[in-house]
Motif scaffolding. Structure first.
Motif, PDB file in Angstrom:
ATOM      1  N   GLU A  83       1.091  -1.150  -0.401  1.00  0.00           N
ATOM      2  CA  GLU A  83       0.000   0.082  -0.070  1.00  0.00           C
ATOM      3  C   GLU A  83       1.590   1.131  -0.387  1.00  0.00           C
ATOM      4  O   GLU A  83       0.673   2.250  -0.822  1.00  0.00           O
ATOM      5  CB  GLU A  83      -0.873   0.341   1.386  1.00  0.00           C
ATOM      6  N   LYS A  84       2.029   0.908   1.041  1.00  0.00           N
ATOM      7  CA  LYS A  84       3.187   2.333   1.559  1.00  0.00           C
ATOM      8  C   LYS A  84       3.435   2.266  -0.104  1.00  0.00           C
ATOM      9  O   LYS A  84       3.412   3.801  -1.211  1.00  0.00           O
ATOM     10  CB  LYS A  84       3.871   1.945   2.140  1.00  0.00           C
ATOM     11  N   ALA A  85       4.073   1.438  -1.220  1.00  0.00           N
ATOM     12  CA  ALA A  85       4.201   1.663  -2.379  1.00  0.00           C
ATOM     13  C   ALA A  85       3.409   2.055  -3.457  1.00  0.00           C
ATOM     14  O   ALA A  85       4.208   3.031  -4.143  1.00  0.00           O
ATOM     15  CB  ALA A  85       5.426   0.284  -2.573  1.00  0.00           C
ATOM     16  N   ALA A  86       2.407   2.134  -3.394  1.00  0.00           N
ATOM     17  CA  ALA A  86       1.387   2.363  -4.297  1.00  0.00           C
ATOM     18  C   ALA A  86       0.919   3.689  -3.891  1.00  0.00           C
ATOM     19  O   ALA A  86       1.599   5.026  -5.608  1.00  0.00           O
ATOM     20  CB  ALA A  86       0.088   1.462  -3.861  1.00  0.00           C
ATOM     21  N   GLN A  87       1.218   4.294  -3.161  1.00  0.00           N
ATOM     22  CA  GLN A  87       0.638   5.428  -2.678  1.00  0.00           C
ATOM     23  C   GLN A  87       2.519   6.660  -2.880  1.00  0.00           C
ATOM     24  O   GLN A  87       1.762   7.485  -3.292  1.00  0.00           O
ATOM     25  CB  GLN A  87       1.097   6.043  -0.569  1.00  0.00           C
ATOM     26  N   TYR A  88       3.518   5.557  -2.535  1.00  0.00           N
ATOM     27  CA  TYR A  88       4.771   6.838  -3.392  1.00  0.00           C
ATOM     28  C   TYR A  88       4.283   6.900  -4.853  1.00  0.00           C
ATOM     29  O   TYR A  88       4.705   7.899  -5.302  1.00  0.00           O
ATOM     30  CB  TYR A  88       5.506   6.413  -2.972  1.00  0.00           C
TER      31      TYR A  88
END
Length: 99
Positions: free
Chosen positions: A39-44
Protein backbone atom coordinates in the motif's frame (compact mmCIF):
# COMPACT_ATOMS: atom_id res chain seq x y z
CA UNK A 1 10.19 -42.21 35.77
CA UNK A 2 7.33 -44.20 34.23
CA UNK A 3 5.09 -41.12 34.36
CA UNK A 4 7.68 -39.32 32.22
CA UNK A 5 7.41 -42.00 29.54
CA UNK A 6 3.61 -41.64 29.57
CA UNK A 7 3.84 -37.85 29.53
CA UNK A 8 6.37 -37.63 26.65
CA UNK A 9 3.89 -38.29 23.77
CA UNK A 10 1.42 -35.79 25.25
CA UNK A 11 4.18 -33.17 25.57
CA UNK A 12 5.28 -33.85 21.98
CA UNK A 13 1.73 -33.32 20.69
CA UNK A 14 1.43 -30.05 22.60
CA UNK A 15 4.82 -28.96 21.27
CA UNK A 16 3.82 -29.74 17.68
CA UNK A 17 0.53 -27.85 18.06
CA UNK A 18 2.37 -24.87 19.56
CA UNK A 19 4.90 -24.85 16.68
CA UNK A 20 2.17 -25.05 14.05
CA UNK A 21 0.19 -22.20 15.65
CA UNK A 22 3.34 -20.09 15.95
CA UNK A 23 4.12 -20.71 12.27
CA UNK A 24 0.62 -19.59 11.27
CA UNK A 25 0.98 -16.45 13.38
CA UNK A 26 4.30 -15.62 11.72
CA UNK A 27 2.73 -16.10 8.29
CA UNK A 28 -0.08 -13.70 9.21
CA UNK A 29 2.44 -11.14 10.42
CA UNK A 30 4.40 -11.45 7.17
CA UNK A 31 1.24 -11.11 5.09
CA UNK A 32 0.16 -8.01 7.01
CA UNK A 33 3.60 -6.45 6.63
CA UNK A 34 3.67 -7.24 2.91
CA UNK A 35 0.21 -5.73 2.44
CA UNK A 36 1.14 -2.54 4.30
CA UNK A 37 4.36 -2.27 2.33
CA UNK A 38 2.47 -2.74 -0.92
CA UNK A 39 0.00 0.00 0.00
CA UNK A 40 2.81 2.41 0.86
CA UNK A 41 4.59 1.60 -2.39
CA UNK A 42 1.39 2.33 -4.32
CA UNK A 43 0.97 5.65 -2.50
CA UNK A 44 4.56 6.62 -3.22
CA UNK A 45 4.20 5.64 -6.87
CA UNK A 46 1.05 7.77 -7.13
CA UNK A 47 2.77 10.74 -5.51
CA UNK A 48 5.82 10.35 -7.77
CA UNK A 49 3.52 10.33 -10.81
CA UNK A 50 1.83 13.53 -9.61
CA UNK A 51 5.19 15.23 -9.15
CA UNK A 52 6.40 14.07 -12.58
CA UNK A 53 3.25 15.51 -14.15
CA UNK A 54 3.83 18.84 -12.38
CA UNK A 55 7.44 18.95 -13.55
CA UNK A 56 6.29 18.32 -17.13
CA UNK A 57 3.87 21.24 -16.89
CA UNK A 58 6.57 23.51 -15.48
CA UNK A 59 8.98 22.47 -18.22
CA UNK A 60 6.33 23.24 -20.81
CA UNK A 61 5.67 26.67 -19.28
CA UNK A 62 9.34 27.60 -19.12
CA UNK A 63 10.14 26.41 -22.63
CA UNK A 64 7.01 27.98 -24.15
CA UNK A 65 7.82 30.74 -26.64
CA UNK A 66 6.99 34.25 -25.55
CA UNK A 67 7.09 33.43 -21.87
CA UNK A 68 8.97 36.05 -19.91
CA UNK A 69 9.71 34.91 -16.38
CA UNK A 70 10.99 38.28 -15.17
CA UNK A 71 7.84 40.04 -16.37
CA UNK A 72 5.63 37.49 -14.62
CA UNK A 73 7.57 37.84 -11.36
CA UNK A 74 7.30 41.63 -11.47
CA UNK A 75 3.57 41.35 -12.16
CA UNK A 76 3.21 39.17 -9.08
CA UNK A 77 5.18 41.66 -6.99
CA UNK A 78 2.97 44.51 -8.21
CA UNK A 79 -0.13 42.52 -7.23
CA UNK A 80 1.23 42.00 -3.72
CA UNK A 81 2.01 45.72 -3.36
CA UNK A 82 -1.49 46.73 -4.41
CA UNK A 83 -3.09 44.24 -2.05
CA UNK A 84 -0.99 45.43 0.90
CA UNK A 85 -1.84 49.12 0.46
CA UNK A 86 -4.77 50.71 2.24
CA UNK A 87 -7.77 51.18 0.02
CA UNK A 88 -10.63 53.63 0.31
CA UNK A 89 -11.02 56.76 2.39
CA UNK A 90 -8.59 57.12 5.29
CA UNK A 91 -10.30 57.23 8.65
CA UNK A 92 -9.07 59.69 11.18
CA UNK A 93 -10.34 58.12 14.35
CA UNK A 94 -8.60 60.62 16.65
CA UNK A 95 -10.75 63.51 15.42
CA UNK A 96 -14.25 63.00 16.81
CA UNK A 97 -17.29 65.08 16.03
CA UNK A 98 -18.09 67.77 18.52
CA UNK A 99 -21.70 68.15 19.50
Amino acid sequence: MEWLVGFAPFAMVLGIIWLVQRGKLEEKKLAATAEATGEKAAQYASRVQELEDRVKVLERIVTDRGYDIATQIEALRDTVKVESRDAGIPLNLNDKEKA
